[in-house]
Write an enzyme that holds these catalytic residues in place. Structure first.
Site, PDB file in Angstrom:
ATOM      1  N   HIS A 180       0.825   1.714  -2.161  1.00 21.21           N
ATOM      2  CA  HIS A 180       0.007   2.010  -3.345  1.00 21.21           C
ATOM      3  C   HIS A 180      -0.217   3.504  -3.563  1.00 21.21           C
ATOM      4  O   HIS A 180      -1.326   3.949  -3.868  1.00 21.21           O
ATOM      5  CB  HIS A 180      -1.336   1.277  -3.261  1.00 21.21           C
ATOM      6  CG  HIS A 180      -1.211  -0.218  -3.358  1.00 21.21           C
ATOM      7  ND1 HIS A 180      -0.198  -0.841  -4.050  1.00 21.21           N
ATOM      8  CD2 HIS A 180      -1.983  -1.218  -2.837  1.00 21.21           C
ATOM      9  CE1 HIS A 180      -0.346  -2.150  -3.964  1.00 21.21           C
ATOM     10  NE2 HIS A 180      -1.411  -2.411  -3.238  1.00 21.21           N
ATOM     11  N   HIS A 214      -4.834  -3.728  -9.945  1.00 19.94           N
ATOM     12  CA  HIS A 214      -5.027  -4.540  -8.753  1.00 19.94           C
ATOM     13  C   HIS A 214      -6.325  -5.363  -8.820  1.00 19.94           C
ATOM     14  O   HIS A 214      -7.067  -5.459  -7.838  1.00 19.94           O
ATOM     15  CB  HIS A 214      -5.023  -3.637  -7.521  1.00 19.94           C
ATOM     16  CG  HIS A 214      -4.573  -4.308  -6.262  1.00 19.94           C
ATOM     17  ND1 HIS A 214      -5.111  -5.498  -5.818  1.00 19.94           N
ATOM     18  CD2 HIS A 214      -3.624  -3.967  -5.360  1.00 19.94           C
ATOM     19  CE1 HIS A 214      -4.514  -5.839  -4.680  1.00 19.94           C
ATOM     20  NE2 HIS A 214      -3.603  -4.933  -4.388  1.00 19.94           N
ATOM     21  N   GLU A 258      -0.322  -8.713  -9.962  1.00 21.42           N
ATOM     22  CA  GLU A 258      -0.041  -7.303 -10.241  1.00 21.42           C
ATOM     23  C   GLU A 258       1.339  -7.178 -10.862  1.00 21.42           C
ATOM     24  O   GLU A 258       2.334  -7.146 -10.146  1.00 21.42           O
ATOM     25  CB  GLU A 258      -0.098  -6.497  -8.942  1.00 21.42           C
ATOM     26  CG  GLU A 258      -1.356  -6.690  -8.126  1.00 21.42           C
ATOM     27  CD  GLU A 258      -1.098  -6.453  -6.632  1.00 21.42           C
ATOM     28  OE1 GLU A 258      -0.595  -5.380  -6.279  1.00 21.42           O
ATOM     29  OE2 GLU A 258      -1.377  -7.358  -5.823  1.00 21.42           O
TER      30      GLU A 258
END
Ligand SMILES: *[C@@H]1O[C@H](CO)[C@@H](O)[C@H](O)[C@H]1NC(C)=O
Ligand SMILES: *[C@@H]1O[C@H](CO)[C@@H](O)[C@H](O)[C@H]1NC(C)=O
Length: 368
Positions: A119, A195, A334
């Protein structure tokens, strides 16, 4: 649907204006929480990590609930490690060995998930303050636009990048996200994702194993023991990954290895049907609360993949309003490019070259 009496609407409007004026007057680097409201549909966003902090809507009996997980304070988001509601980037998901090669040059990212980058690294887009560019809290189409300038070399990524995200109440019970990113001087991978953790019964109200999920995806990308894609894209048919028909999450969740001993559940990238790279919105998923709320959510997006995650790693997390989140306490959808695409030439490319614009649209349609 009952409408709020006029004085309440006026108050809400004044509060919204005050919040906007406050944000501007106090400087654009202030962290605030911004509400978008349309009748009894309310969404809150903070410019810390461009994070979606709350989505409140009625159930079939008119009872309101907040259907995303999160924290009560910004300090908790700053310290948090679950990415609740966050806008993750510059590259969402895992980059194997925090390393990739682009145009013959080796780039090293900041590893923050064992030896992989996850991420965007230690201080990805979900851990920075975004600038509030525009904010309209009420009216027909409430929205907020946030902006972040990512610098050349940030977390190891090449080139300056201008990033925008707009959260908008685009219909009566519809939330849309538009993200874009422009590479200013160097080619770079870009893969943004929201997210949000969804529990349609309401945040903190048990697990989502009774939710039914339908994914419009006939193939998925299998992973190794460290959750890195092997590079294959294989059919879901005949596997516990097959969610093409509405299926309770709990039906097969314990048949799927979750990346760590004793942890089971989906944490899987699906290839959305309808052609990788096609710019048009495609139906990605339908989620329905199997309990009494009657709430359902449809997700549309223009991305090649969707990471379906069932909150496998949640454990005793102190969330909003004194609620505690446990394993399977929510699910994430996502939409994004394929994980580790930068190391798999057969995956749809996530490289954005100078002058090119990355665009990612999501639309959540709620009913009850
Ligand atoms: C920060 O988060 C960790 C868990 O990730 C927790 O143990 C710690 O108490 C938190 N610190 C504060 C100040 O909230
Ligand atoms: C990106 O989005 C912002 C906010 O919606 C918009 O102002 C800007 O024109 C967009 N950029 C491109 C290159 O489309």
């Amino acid at each position: 649907m009952a409408r709020a009496p006029a004085p309440l609407l006026l108050l809400a409007l004044l509060a919204a204006l005050a919040a906007a004026a406050g944000a501007n007057a106090a400087g654009r680097k202030m962290v605030g929480v911004y509400e978008l409201r349309k009748g009894d549909f309310s969404v809150k966003v903070t410019n810390w990590g461009a994070t979606l902090t709350s989505v409140v809507l009625p159930d079939c009996k008119g009872n309101l609930a907040d259907v995303v997980l999160g924290y009560d304070t910004i300090a908790d988001y700053v310290n948090g490690s679950y990415y609740f509601g966050a806008l993750v980037g510059r590259v969402a998901n895992r980059v194997a060995n925090a390393r990739f090669v682009l145009d013959g040059k080796v780039y090293h990212l900041v590893p923050n998930d064992g030896k992989n980058a996850l991420h965007g690294g230690k201080r990805g887009f979900s851990k920075v303050i975004w600038t509030v560019k525009d904010y309209v809290g009420g009216g027909d189409s409430p929205y907020i636009t946030l902006y972040y300038h990512s610098f050349d070399g940030e977390e190891g990524f090449p080139g300056d990048l201008d990033v925008y995200v707009t959260y908008r109440l685009s219909g009566r019970y519809e939330l849309s996200l538009h993200m874009n990113a422009t590479a200013l001087d160097k080619a770079t991978p870009v893969n943004l994702a929201n997210h949000a953790y969804w529990n349609l019964a309401g945040q903190g109200r048990g697990d989502i194993l009774g939710h039914t999920v339908q994914l419009f995806a006939s193939r998925y990308t299998p992973v190794d023991g460290a959750l890195i894609p092997t590079g294959a894209v294989v059919p879901v048919a005949g596997t516990p990954y097959d969610l093409r028909a509405p299926t309770p999450v709990g039906a097969h969740v314990r048949a799927i290895y979750g990346g760590k001993a004793g942890i089971y559940g989906y944490d899987t990238n699906y290839a959305v049907d309808g052609g990788a790279g096609a710019a048009a919105l495609r139906k990605v998923a339908v989620v329905r609360d199997g309990g009494g709320s009657g709430r359902a959510m449809e997700l549309w997006a223009n991305q090649p993949g969707v990471q379906f995650y069932t909150g496998n790693f949640l454990k005793d997390v102190k969330g909003k309003g004194g609620k505690v989140y446990g394993q399977y306490g929510a699910l994430c959808l996502e939409t994004q490019g394929f994980p580790d695409a930068v190391n798999h030439p057969n995956f749809p490319s996530q490289i954005v070259r100078p002058g090119q614009v990355y665009r990612h649209d999501m639309v959540f349609k709620f009913s009850f």
